[in-house]
Motif scaffolding. Structure first.
Motif, PDB file in Angstrom:
ATOM      1  N   VAL A 230       0.981  -1.168   0.017  1.00  8.18           N
ATOM      2  CA  VAL A 230       0.245  -0.026   0.105  1.00  8.18           C
ATOM      3  C   VAL A 230       0.842   1.268  -0.027  1.00  8.18           C
ATOM      4  N   THR A 231       0.967   1.807  -1.067  1.00  8.63           N
ATOM      5  CA  THR A 231       1.784   3.123  -1.293  1.00  8.63           C
ATOM      6  C   THR A 231       1.095   4.358  -1.640  1.00  8.63           C
TER       7      THR A 231
ATOM      8  N   GLN B  47      -7.689   2.401  -1.294  1.00  6.28           N
ATOM      9  CA  GLN B  47      -8.835   2.044  -1.730  1.00  6.28           C
ATOM     10  C   GLN B  47      -9.104   0.751  -2.030  1.00  6.28           C
ATOM     11  N   LEU B  48      -8.087   0.048  -2.780  1.00  6.01           N
ATOM     12  CA  LEU B  48      -7.957  -1.129  -3.365  1.00  6.01           C
ATOM     13  C   LEU B  48      -8.073  -2.115  -1.942  1.00  6.01           C
ATOM     14  N   ALA B  49      -7.275  -2.002  -1.144  1.00  5.67           N
ATOM     15  CA  ALA B  49      -7.051  -2.752   0.023  1.00  5.67           C
ATOM     16  C   ALA B  49      -8.312  -2.607   0.790  1.00  5.67           C
ATOM     17  N   GLU B  50      -8.961  -1.430   1.097  1.00  4.90           N
ATOM     18  CA  GLU B  50     -10.144  -1.301   1.723  1.00  4.90           C
ATOM     19  C   GLU B  50     -11.331  -2.084   1.094  1.00  4.90           C
ATOM     20  N   ARG B  51     -11.363  -2.240  -0.200  1.00  3.76           N
ATOM     21  CA  ARG B  51     -12.412  -2.986  -0.876  1.00  3.76           C
ATOM     22  C   ARG B  51     -12.440  -4.475  -0.676  1.00  3.76           C
TER      23      ARG B  51
END
Ligand code: MG
Length: 243
Positions: free
Chosen positions: A58-59, A65-69
Protein backbone atom coordinates in the motif's frame (compact mmCIF):
# COMPACT_ATOMS: atom_id res chain seq x y z
CA UNK A 1 10.55 -12.50 -23.47
CA UNK A 2 10.27 -16.19 -22.51
CA UNK A 3 8.04 -16.22 -19.45
CA UNK A 4 8.58 -19.69 -17.99
CA UNK A 5 11.48 -18.50 -15.81
CA UNK A 6 9.97 -15.13 -14.82
CA UNK A 7 8.23 -14.36 -11.51
CA UNK A 8 6.30 -11.38 -10.26
CA UNK A 9 7.85 -10.72 -6.86
CA UNK A 10 6.18 -8.99 -3.92
CA UNK A 11 7.19 -8.03 -0.40
CA UNK A 12 8.02 -9.13 2.19
CA UNK A 13 11.50 -10.49 1.48
CA UNK A 14 13.31 -12.04 4.43
CA UNK A 15 17.00 -12.72 5.02
CA UNK A 16 19.46 -13.71 7.70
CA UNK A 17 20.85 -10.36 8.83
CA UNK A 18 24.59 -11.17 8.70
CA UNK A 19 24.26 -12.76 5.23
CA UNK A 20 22.29 -9.89 3.62
CA UNK A 21 24.55 -7.27 5.27
CA UNK A 22 27.65 -8.96 3.80
CA UNK A 23 25.91 -9.26 0.41
CA UNK A 24 25.09 -5.51 0.40
CA UNK A 25 28.69 -4.62 1.35
CA UNK A 26 29.94 -6.81 -1.51
CA UNK A 27 27.42 -5.21 -3.93
CA UNK A 28 28.33 -1.57 -3.34
CA UNK A 29 28.37 0.15 -6.74
CA UNK A 30 26.47 -2.65 -8.52
CA UNK A 31 23.22 -1.90 -10.40
CA UNK A 32 20.78 -4.16 -8.54
CA UNK A 33 17.09 -3.46 -8.01
CA UNK A 34 16.14 -5.30 -4.81
CA UNK A 35 17.43 -7.32 -1.87
CA UNK A 36 16.74 -10.67 -3.58
CA UNK A 37 18.99 -9.61 -6.50
CA UNK A 38 21.70 -8.51 -4.02
CA UNK A 39 21.48 -11.92 -2.31
CA UNK A 40 21.58 -13.81 -5.62
CA UNK A 41 24.60 -11.76 -6.77
CA UNK A 42 26.40 -12.83 -3.56
CA UNK A 43 25.69 -16.48 -4.37
CA UNK A 44 22.93 -16.90 -1.81
CA UNK A 45 20.06 -19.16 -2.79
CA UNK A 46 16.80 -17.23 -3.11
CA UNK A 47 13.76 -19.34 -2.39
CA UNK A 48 10.28 -18.42 -3.67
CA UNK A 49 7.20 -18.68 -1.47
CA UNK A 50 3.83 -18.42 -3.18
CA UNK A 51 1.99 -15.25 -2.17
CA UNK A 52 -1.45 -13.76 -2.63
CA UNK A 53 -2.52 -11.20 -5.18
CA UNK A 54 -4.42 -9.49 -2.35
CA UNK A 55 -1.22 -8.97 -0.33
CA UNK A 56 -0.47 -5.70 -2.07
CA UNK A 57 2.03 -3.06 -1.03
CA UNK A 58 0.00 0.00 0.00
CA UNK A 59 1.86 3.05 -1.30
CA UNK A 60 -0.59 5.29 -3.18
CA UNK A 61 -4.13 6.35 -2.24
CA UNK A 62 -5.35 4.07 -5.03
CA UNK A 63 -3.59 1.11 -3.34
CA UNK A 64 -5.37 2.02 -0.09
CA UNK A 65 -8.79 2.10 -1.78
CA UNK A 66 -8.11 -1.31 -3.32
CA UNK A 67 -7.02 -2.71 0.09
CA UNK A 68 -10.15 -1.31 1.75
CA UNK A 69 -12.38 -2.94 -0.88
CA UNK A 70 -10.74 -6.34 -0.34
CA UNK A 71 -10.96 -5.96 3.44
CA UNK A 72 -14.65 -5.00 3.31
CA UNK A 73 -15.43 -7.98 1.06
CA UNK A 74 -13.69 -10.35 3.50
CA UNK A 75 -15.51 -8.84 6.50
CA UNK A 76 -18.86 -9.25 4.75
CA UNK A 77 -18.11 -12.91 4.02
CA UNK A 78 -17.28 -13.77 7.65
CA UNK A 79 -19.43 -11.36 9.68
CA UNK A 80 -22.06 -12.35 12.20
CA UNK A 81 -25.71 -11.51 11.79
CA UNK A 82 -28.07 -10.43 14.55
CA UNK A 83 -31.50 -11.97 14.98
CA UNK A 84 -34.38 -11.29 17.36
CA UNK A 85 -36.96 -13.85 18.45
CA UNK A 86 -40.10 -13.42 20.52
CA UNK A 87 -41.98 -15.79 22.79
CA UNK A 88 -45.36 -15.66 24.51
CA UNK A 89 -47.07 -18.08 26.89
CA UNK A 90 -50.02 -18.31 29.26
CA UNK A 91 -50.88 -20.75 32.03
CA UNK A 92 -54.06 -20.76 34.09
CA UNK A 93 -54.28 -20.86 37.87
CA UNK A 94 -55.61 -23.88 39.74
CA UNK A 95 -55.44 -25.19 43.29
CA UNK A 96 -52.00 -25.10 44.87
CA UNK A 97 -49.59 -23.20 47.09
CA UNK A 98 -46.80 -21.94 44.78
CA UNK A 99 -45.86 -20.96 41.24
CA UNK A 100 -42.53 -21.60 39.50
CA UNK A 101 -41.14 -18.68 37.47
CA UNK A 102 -37.71 -19.04 35.81
CA UNK A 103 -37.18 -22.09 38.02
CA UNK A 104 -37.72 -20.03 41.18
CA UNK A 105 -40.43 -21.36 43.53
CA UNK A 106 -42.65 -18.49 44.69
CA UNK A 107 -45.24 -19.14 47.44
CA UNK A 108 -48.78 -18.23 46.34
CA UNK A 109 -52.37 -19.19 47.18
CA UNK A 110 -52.75 -20.86 43.76
CA UNK A 111 -50.54 -22.82 41.35
CA UNK A 112 -50.22 -22.71 37.58
CA UNK A 113 -51.69 -25.68 35.72
CA UNK A 114 -49.86 -27.31 32.84
CA UNK A 115 -48.47 -30.50 31.41
CA UNK A 116 -44.94 -29.69 32.63
CA UNK A 117 -44.09 -27.62 35.72
CA UNK A 118 -46.07 -24.78 34.03
CA UNK A 119 -43.12 -22.35 34.28
CA UNK A 120 -44.74 -19.78 32.00
CA UNK A 121 -41.66 -17.51 32.14
CA UNK A 122 -39.23 -20.21 30.99
CA UNK A 123 -41.66 -21.27 28.26
CA UNK A 124 -41.81 -17.71 26.83
CA UNK A 125 -38.00 -17.43 27.06
CA UNK A 126 -37.54 -20.81 25.33
CA UNK A 127 -39.86 -19.80 22.47
CA UNK A 128 -37.98 -16.50 22.08
CA UNK A 129 -34.71 -18.41 21.63
CA UNK A 130 -36.27 -20.94 19.25
CA UNK A 131 -37.83 -18.06 17.31
CA UNK A 132 -34.49 -16.31 16.89
CA UNK A 133 -33.08 -19.60 15.55
CA UNK A 134 -36.14 -20.13 13.32
CA UNK A 135 -36.23 -23.60 14.90
CA UNK A 136 -39.93 -24.13 15.52
CA UNK A 137 -41.60 -23.73 18.93
CA UNK A 138 -41.49 -25.42 22.29
CA UNK A 139 -44.45 -27.65 21.40
CA UNK A 140 -42.70 -29.01 18.30
CA UNK A 141 -39.62 -29.97 20.34
CA UNK A 142 -41.51 -31.20 23.44
CA UNK A 143 -45.04 -32.29 22.40
CA UNK A 144 -47.57 -31.98 25.27
CA UNK A 145 -48.93 -35.34 24.05
CA UNK A 146 -45.65 -37.01 25.06
CA UNK A 147 -46.04 -38.40 28.62
CA UNK A 148 -42.29 -38.07 29.32
CA UNK A 149 -42.73 -34.28 29.72
CA UNK A 150 -45.48 -34.60 32.36
CA UNK A 151 -44.38 -32.54 35.34
CA UNK A 152 -41.03 -31.87 33.62
CA UNK A 153 -38.65 -29.22 34.96
CA UNK A 154 -38.80 -26.53 32.25
CA UNK A 155 -35.04 -26.08 32.64
CA UNK A 156 -34.86 -29.04 30.21
CA UNK A 157 -36.67 -27.01 27.55
CA UNK A 158 -34.59 -23.87 27.72
CA UNK A 159 -31.35 -25.85 28.04
CA UNK A 160 -32.27 -27.60 24.78
CA UNK A 161 -32.79 -24.23 23.07
CA UNK A 162 -29.43 -23.04 24.43
CA UNK A 163 -27.80 -26.21 23.07
CA UNK A 164 -29.29 -25.52 19.61
CA UNK A 165 -27.90 -21.97 19.75
CA UNK A 166 -24.42 -23.27 20.64
CA UNK A 167 -24.57 -25.95 17.94
CA UNK A 168 -25.32 -23.21 15.39
CA UNK A 169 -22.16 -21.38 16.50
CA UNK A 170 -24.25 -18.53 17.92
CA UNK A 171 -24.44 -16.70 21.23
CA UNK A 172 -27.12 -14.97 23.23
CA UNK A 173 -26.66 -11.18 23.29
CA UNK A 174 -29.67 -10.37 25.44
CA UNK A 175 -32.92 -11.79 26.74
CA UNK A 176 -35.72 -9.53 27.98
CA UNK A 177 -38.63 -11.17 29.82
CA UNK A 178 -41.89 -9.63 31.05
CA UNK A 179 -44.19 -11.47 33.47
CA UNK A 180 -47.80 -10.24 33.41
CA UNK A 181 -49.97 -10.85 36.51
CA UNK A 182 -51.65 -9.15 39.47
CA UNK A 183 -50.15 -11.63 41.93
CA UNK A 184 -47.83 -12.96 43.17
CA UNK A 185 -45.48 -9.99 43.39
CA UNK A 186 -42.55 -10.71 41.08
CA UNK A 187 -40.19 -7.89 42.14
CA UNK A 188 -38.88 -9.59 45.33
CA UNK A 189 -37.84 -12.59 43.18
CA UNK A 190 -36.53 -10.70 40.16
CA UNK A 191 -32.82 -11.09 40.95
CA UNK A 192 -33.17 -14.81 41.72
CA UNK A 193 -35.02 -15.26 38.40
CA UNK A 194 -32.33 -13.35 36.49
CA UNK A 195 -29.59 -15.41 38.13
CA UNK A 196 -31.30 -18.73 37.32
CA UNK A 197 -31.94 -17.72 33.69
CA UNK A 198 -28.33 -16.61 33.32
CA UNK A 199 -27.19 -19.93 34.77
CA UNK A 200 -29.41 -21.97 32.44
CA UNK A 201 -28.24 -19.97 29.42
CA UNK A 202 -24.58 -19.81 30.54
CA UNK A 203 -24.34 -16.02 30.14
CA UNK A 204 -23.62 -13.10 32.46
CA UNK A 205 -26.58 -11.81 34.48
CA UNK A 206 -26.14 -8.42 32.77
CA UNK A 207 -27.46 -10.03 29.57
CA UNK A 208 -30.74 -11.02 31.25
CA UNK A 209 -33.63 -8.68 32.01
CA UNK A 210 -36.69 -9.70 34.07
CA UNK A 211 -39.60 -7.27 34.31
CA UNK A 212 -43.14 -7.52 35.65
CA UNK A 213 -46.38 -5.67 35.06
CA UNK A 214 -50.05 -5.91 35.94
CA UNK A 215 -52.86 -5.24 33.47
CA UNK A 216 -54.73 -2.84 35.79
CA UNK A 217 -57.16 -5.62 36.76
CA UNK A 218 -58.26 -5.89 33.12
CA UNK A 219 -58.53 -9.14 31.18
CA UNK A 220 -57.75 -12.66 32.36
CA UNK A 221 -54.54 -11.65 34.10
CA UNK A 222 -56.41 -8.80 35.77
CA UNK A 223 -59.06 -11.24 37.01
CA UNK A 224 -56.24 -13.39 38.43
CA UNK A 225 -57.16 -16.33 36.24
CA UNK A 226 -53.59 -16.99 35.15
CA UNK A 227 -50.14 -15.59 34.35
CA UNK A 228 -48.84 -14.50 30.94
CA UNK A 229 -45.21 -14.02 29.97
CA UNK A 230 -43.50 -12.61 26.92
CA UNK A 231 -39.83 -12.54 25.99
CA UNK A 232 -37.46 -11.21 23.33
CA UNK A 233 -34.14 -12.90 22.62
CA UNK A 234 -31.37 -11.21 20.63
CA UNK A 235 -28.77 -13.60 19.27
CA UNK A 236 -25.66 -13.39 17.14
CA UNK A 237 -25.17 -16.11 14.50
CA UNK A 238 -22.42 -16.70 11.94
CA UNK A 239 -23.69 -15.19 8.69
CA UNK A 240 -25.38 -17.85 6.60
CA UNK A 241 -24.20 -18.09 3.00
CA UNK A 242 -26.82 -16.87 0.57
CA UNK A 243 -27.26 -19.85 -1.72
MG1 MG B 1 -46.39 -23.17 28.49
Amino acid sequence: VPRDSLWRAQTPQAFHYEAILAAHEAAIGAALTDDAAVAAAAGLEVRLVEGSAENIKVTTSGDLQLAERWYAARQAATAAETRVGQGFDVHRFGPGDHVTLCGVVIPHNQSLLGHSDADVALHAATDALLGALAAGDIGSHFPPSDPQWAGADSAVFISHAADLLRAAGGRLCHLDLTVICEAPKVAPHREAMRARLAELLAVETTRISVKATTTERLGFTGRREGIAAQASATISLPRQSET
